[in-house]
Scaffold this motif. Structure first.
Motif, PDB file in Angstrom:
ATOM      1  N   THR A   1     -25.496   3.198  -4.999  1.00  0.00           N
ATOM      2  CA  THR A   1     -25.782   2.312  -6.124  1.00  0.00           C
ATOM      3  C   THR A   1     -25.826   0.868  -5.659  1.00  0.00           C
ATOM      4  OG1 THR A   1     -23.453   2.008  -6.719  1.00  0.00           O
ATOM      5  CG2 THR A   1     -24.593   3.910  -7.679  1.00  0.00           C
ATOM      6  N   ILE A   2     -26.307   0.001  -6.545  1.00  0.00           N
ATOM      7  CA  ILE A   2     -26.399  -1.423  -6.238  1.00  0.00           C
ATOM      8  C   ILE A   2     -26.183  -2.201  -7.523  1.00  0.00           C
ATOM      9  CG2 ILE A   2     -28.903  -1.480  -6.609  1.00  0.00           C
ATOM     10  CD1 ILE A   2     -29.083  -3.564  -4.370  1.00  0.00           C
ATOM     11  N   GLN A   3     -25.622  -3.379  -7.413  1.00  0.00           N
ATOM     12  CA  GLN A   3     -25.580  -4.305  -8.531  1.00  0.00           C
ATOM     13  C   GLN A   3     -26.591  -5.413  -8.247  1.00  0.00           C
ATOM     14  OE1 GLN A   3     -20.939  -4.486  -9.073  1.00  0.00           O
ATOM     15  NE2 GLN A   3     -21.883  -5.061 -11.035  1.00  0.00           N
ATOM     16  N   GLU A   4     -27.788  -5.251  -8.833  1.00  0.00           N
ATOM     17  CA  GLU A   4     -28.821  -6.266  -8.655  1.00  0.00           C
ATOM     18  C   GLU A   4     -28.314  -7.585  -9.220  1.00  0.00           C
ATOM     19  OE1 GLU A   4     -31.353  -5.545  -6.917  1.00  0.00           O
ATOM     20  OE2 GLU A   4     -32.072  -3.505  -7.334  1.00  0.00           O
ATOM     21  N   ARG A   5     -28.926  -8.692  -8.802  1.00  0.00           N
ATOM     22  CA  ARG A   5     -28.389  -9.996  -9.161  1.00  0.00           C
ATOM     23  C   ARG A   5     -29.439 -11.086  -9.156  1.00  0.00           C
ATOM     24  NH1 ARG A   5     -23.767  -9.982  -5.141  1.00  0.00           N
ATOM     25  NH2 ARG A   5     -23.825  -7.855  -5.919  1.00  0.00           N
ATOM     26  N   ALA A   6     -29.054 -12.223  -9.735  1.00  0.00           N
ATOM     27  CA  ALA A   6     -29.859 -13.437  -9.688  1.00  0.00           C
ATOM     28  C   ALA A   6     -28.951 -14.596  -9.331  1.00  0.00           C
ATOM     29  CB  ALA A   6     -30.540 -13.690 -11.034  1.00  0.00           C
ATOM     30  N   TRP A   7     -29.534 -15.644  -8.751  1.00  0.00           N
ATOM     31  CA  TRP A   7     -28.737 -16.820  -8.377  1.00  0.00           C
ATOM     32  C   TRP A   7     -29.595 -18.065  -8.552  1.00  0.00           C
ATOM     33  CZ3 TRP A   7     -30.267 -12.762  -5.432  1.00  0.00           C
ATOM     34  CH2 TRP A   7     -31.272 -12.991  -4.491  1.00  0.00           C
TER      35      TRP A   7
END
Length: 222
Positions: free
Chosen positions: A207-213
């Protein structure tokens, strides 16, 4: 390589969808990135933001009127005790809900040493930081690895807050940026494995926790 994500996106906050306006946004650094999903994040810094600004439903209006956007330097401090950051994030409707928003702070102390600290500033659900460690509990995990599916039954579609730096030192150079995390979703390698009818490769997260910055906002002592 399979250890890396499959791609990412860059976003700009431009006044118009024109080449000139988009280039102007890049020049003033009003930009953000994501690990792939179309997450939206707005990040403003100032000395007068309040919780009502975050709840107004028009964060951008308050952000430009009372502060500066991502990519900018804070205005002179005046008599304010600490900067406040106005943050709003919205999920990609085709991706996972939002887990939390963090502010990442970097600063240089009087001896010239560099430091970094991560603050959880707003999150989904009724979780509370641990009384001993101060860490926020995980949002949960709805991923079915065998099917490479998940359910958006946790997390939030939108998150917003006005956060004041509790550790502000007016004598220290500092920068701040916002980071937005999704709930766990199947990683691209898991989706590919299920589509091909093979096992998820060993040593690779399922799994992955997609993100924005966001781009940073800088503080310079006066």
């Amino acid at each position: 390589m399979r250890e890396f994500s499959s791609g990412g996106l860059a976003g700009v906050w431009a006044a118009e969808n024109t080449r000139e306006s988009i280039f102007a946004a890049m020049q003033r650094r009003e930009t953000f990135g994501t690990s792939g999903p179309h997450i939206q994040v707005r990040f403003f810094g100032g000395w007068e933001f309040a919780s009502a600004d975050a709840a107004s439903g028009d964060v951008a209006s308050a952000g430009y009127r009372k502060g500066v956007p991502m990519g900018s330097s804070l205005a002179p401090r005046g008599t304010a005790k600490a900067p406040t950051f106005l943050i709003a994030a919205a999920t990609d409707p085709g991706s996972g809900n939002l887990d939390r928003v963090q502010v990442v702070k970097g600063w240089v102390d009087a001896a010239g040493a560099q430091h970094e600290k991560i603050y959880d500033v707003v999150w989904s659900g009724d979780r509370k930081p641990d009384a001993g460690t101060g860490k926020l509990p995980p949002v949960g995990d709805t991923v079915d690895v065998r099917k490479a599916t998940y359910a958006n039954t946790i997390g939030a579609a939108q998150l917003a807050t006005a956060w004041t730096d509790p550790d502000f030192d007016p004598a220290a150079h500092a920068l701040y940026y916002a980071r937005v995390l999704e709930i766990p979703t199947p990683r691209w390698s898991t989706r590919d494995a299920v589509a091909l009818g093979i096992a998820v490769p060993d040593g690779i997260p399922a799994t992955i926790q997609e993100r924005a910055w966001s781009s940073p906002i800088w503080y310079t002592p006066k």
